[in-house]
Design a protein around this motif. Structure first.
Motif, PDB file in Angstrom:
ATOM      1  N   TYR A 229      81.075  46.281  36.682  1.00 29.44           N
ATOM      2  CA  TYR A 229      81.511  45.748  38.063  1.00 29.44           C
ATOM      3  C   TYR A 229      82.500  44.494  37.711  1.00 29.44           C
ATOM      4  N   ASN A 230      82.887  44.097  36.454  1.00 28.24           N
ATOM      5  CA  ASN A 230      83.760  42.974  36.065  1.00 28.24           C
ATOM      6  C   ASN A 230      82.970  41.568  36.693  1.00 28.24           C
ATOM      7  N   LEU A 231      81.694  41.504  36.495  1.00 23.06           N
ATOM      8  CA  LEU A 231      81.166  40.002  37.215  1.00 23.06           C
ATOM      9  C   LEU A 231      80.769  39.233  35.975  1.00 23.06           C
ATOM     10  N   GLU A 232      81.186  39.273  34.884  1.00 23.44           N
ATOM     11  CA  GLU A 232      81.009  38.512  33.795  1.00 23.44           C
ATOM     12  C   GLU A 232      81.672  37.127  34.057  1.00 23.44           C
ATOM     13  N   GLY A 233      80.710  35.966  33.827  1.00 22.54           N
ATOM     14  CA  GLY A 233      81.076  34.795  34.214  1.00 22.54           C
ATOM     15  C   GLY A 233      80.919  34.387  35.514  1.00 22.54           C
ATOM     16  N   LYS A 234      80.404  35.302  36.529  1.00 16.79           N
ATOM     17  CA  LYS A 234      80.696  35.057  37.772  1.00 16.79           C
ATOM     18  C   LYS A 234      79.072  34.678  38.277  1.00 16.79           C
ATOM     19  N   LEU A 260      83.187  30.786  50.222  1.00 15.38           N
ATOM     20  CA  LEU A 260      82.680  30.755  48.645  1.00 15.38           C
ATOM     21  C   LEU A 260      83.771  30.553  47.879  1.00 15.38           C
ATOM     22  N   ASP A 261      83.933  30.104  46.883  1.00  7.25           N
ATOM     23  CA  ASP A 261      84.822  30.071  45.651  1.00  7.25           C
ATOM     24  C   ASP A 261      84.887  31.304  45.267  1.00  7.25           C
ATOM     25  N   ALA A 266      80.489  35.742  43.347  1.00  8.53           N
ATOM     26  CA  ALA A 266      80.708  37.310  43.703  1.00  8.53           C
ATOM     27  C   ALA A 266      79.582  37.563  44.802  1.00  8.53           C
ATOM     28  N   ILE A 267      80.057  38.512  45.748  1.00  2.30           N
ATOM     29  CA  ILE A 267      78.857  38.771  46.690  1.00  2.30           C
ATOM     30  C   ILE A 267      78.989  40.312  46.306  1.00  2.30           C
ATOM     31  N   VAL A 268      77.604  40.675  46.002  1.00  2.46           N
ATOM     32  CA  VAL A 268      77.169  42.178  45.550  1.00  2.46           C
ATOM     33  C   VAL A 268      76.195  42.587  46.913  1.00  2.46           C
ATOM     34  N   LEU A 269      76.641  43.702  47.647  1.00  6.36           N
ATOM     35  CA  LEU A 269      75.787  44.541  48.700  1.00  6.36           C
ATOM     36  C   LEU A 269      75.366  45.575  48.443  1.00  6.36           C
ATOM     37  N   ASP A 304      72.308  36.429  40.300  1.00  5.75           N
ATOM     38  CA  ASP A 304      71.822  35.061  40.144  1.00  5.75           C
ATOM     39  C   ASP A 304      71.067  34.804  41.359  1.00  5.75           C
ATOM     40  N   VAL A 305      71.010  35.003  42.493  1.00  5.70           N
ATOM     41  CA  VAL A 305      70.396  34.858  43.670  1.00  5.70           C
ATOM     42  C   VAL A 305      70.488  35.754  44.619  1.00  5.70           C
TER      43      VAL A 305
END
Length: 365
Positions: A229-234, A260-261, A266-269, A304-305
């Motif tokens: 999902y192209n979340l590297e570094g997020k 959020l910046d 990134a938000i994942v639901l 991460d959270v």
């Protein structure tokens, strides 16, 4: 000992998984076990007993919408089930969710009271058992359940109806649910136990037994989820629900996405319907519900959270699952949310305080 569990669903959603886990525990101890359910069959046909059909469920739901008499239909399905239950002759009956459009509570409790030597446990997963209509009343601030329901402010919430029969329902539930000779009420949270002790169920013994999860499944589980999902570094902020209804806080995730910046967070639901996915902002990664616990563990681990913005909750197992996968939780101080977090990195914020959530994320990440 013969044990009979009754729950709305079998093997799916949190209550279905909890019921199956308890049944298998009794099986391992050598007891004979059956699970009666209304919908969503599981994988254990050898212990499953279906109450009615989906046609019965739909008919019960339609009549509930028209009359607000949830729990007073499904007479034919309940009669057939109770005939089977008489033959099974359980020593222990363990109720879970008896709402959900599948069983007639008047017939069920009449049968229970006709068997004074049968031990009964009833695990409550919400407040429906002691109100005239709703499963939760926190958001409306309603206190009528303490004395007598009527003119219900939650008529449009589950189990929604075009009419208001909450006054009559309250009387009938109080009459049916009280007076069982040997029944213990079980709740997963101190929060719900406290409410029960203030309700018309207060004369029963009340025990708090925490829900548990399978830590053989929910544990740190590496995967390619971030790359996919192209979340590297997020910094990934995750939300999970089996049904994203109003009380679960979907709107708060939308508000959080606006402040959020986007370059950093990134938000994942997970658990959304196609229509909900279509309506969400494009900067939220929105996924439908997964039936794979391992896949869910991978998503927890990749995040991460975990943010738990539910405003009405009993004892959310999603918080337990997230922490078991190594992911800390930020939860609203509502219902039993705070009781379900144990990781020292997790924290609780005032209900609805999105700015506090943003500040915690900025400070920690």
């Amino acid at each position: 000992m013969r044990v009979l569990f009754i729950n709305q669903v079998f093997g799916k959603t949190s209550t279905g998984k909890i019921t199956c886990s308890l049944a298998e525990e009794y099986e391992r101890e050598g007891h004979e076990v059956r699970i009666a359910y209304g919908r969503f069959p599981g994988k254990r046909d050898d212990i499953a007993v279906r109450i009615g059909t989906m046609l019965d469920v739909h008919a019960h739901a339609i009549m509930t919408r028209l009359t607000d008499r949830h729990g007073f239909y499904s007479r034919r399905a309940t009669r057939k089930f109770l005939k089977w239950a008489d033959d099974y002759d359980p020593d222990l009956l363990w109720l879970h969710n008896i709402h959900g459009y599948y069983i007639n509570i008047e017939m069920l409790f009449g049968w229970i009271k006709s068997r004074p030597n049968m031990r009964v446990y009833w695990t409550l997963h919400d407040c429906w058992s002691f109100t005239g209509h709703c499963a939760y009343f926190t958001m409306s601030g309603c206190e009528k359940w303490r004395t007598h329901c009527g003119n219900c402010p939650e008529r449009n919430s589950y189990p929604s109806s075009l009419r208001d029969n909450s006054y009559r329902n309250y009387d009938d539930k109080r009459r049916l649910f009280t007076g069982v000779k040997d029944m213990t009420i079980i709740t997963p949270s101190n929060w719900l136990a406290g409410l029960v002790r203030q309700s018309f169920l207060k004369d029963y013994p009340v025990e708090v037994r925490r829900n548990t999860i399978n830590t053989e499944i929910f544990k740190p589980t590496p995967s390619d989820f971030r790359a996919k999902y192209n979340l590297e570094g997020k910094i990934v902020v995750l939300g999970v629900a089996s049904i994203w209804e109003r009380r679960k806080g979907l709107d708060d995730f939308v508000k959080l996405s606006e402040i959020l910046d986007h370059d950093k967070f990134a938000i994942v639901l997970v658990g959304l319907t196609p229509s909900q996915i279509k309506a969400l902002p494009k900067n939220i990664i929105a996924l439908q519900r997964t039936e794979s616990p391992r896949e869910l563990a991978e998503i927890y681990t990749a995040s991460d959270v975990f943010f738990m913005p539910s405003r009405e909750e009993n004892y959310p197992t999603v918080c337990l699952e997230a922490e078991a996968c190594g992911t800390p939780v930020i939860a609203y101080d509502a219902g039993g949310n705070s009781e379900a977090i144990h990781d020292g990195r997790s924290c609780v914020v005032k209900c609805g305080d999105i700015e506090a959530v943003k500040n915690i994320l900025a400070e920690k990440y």
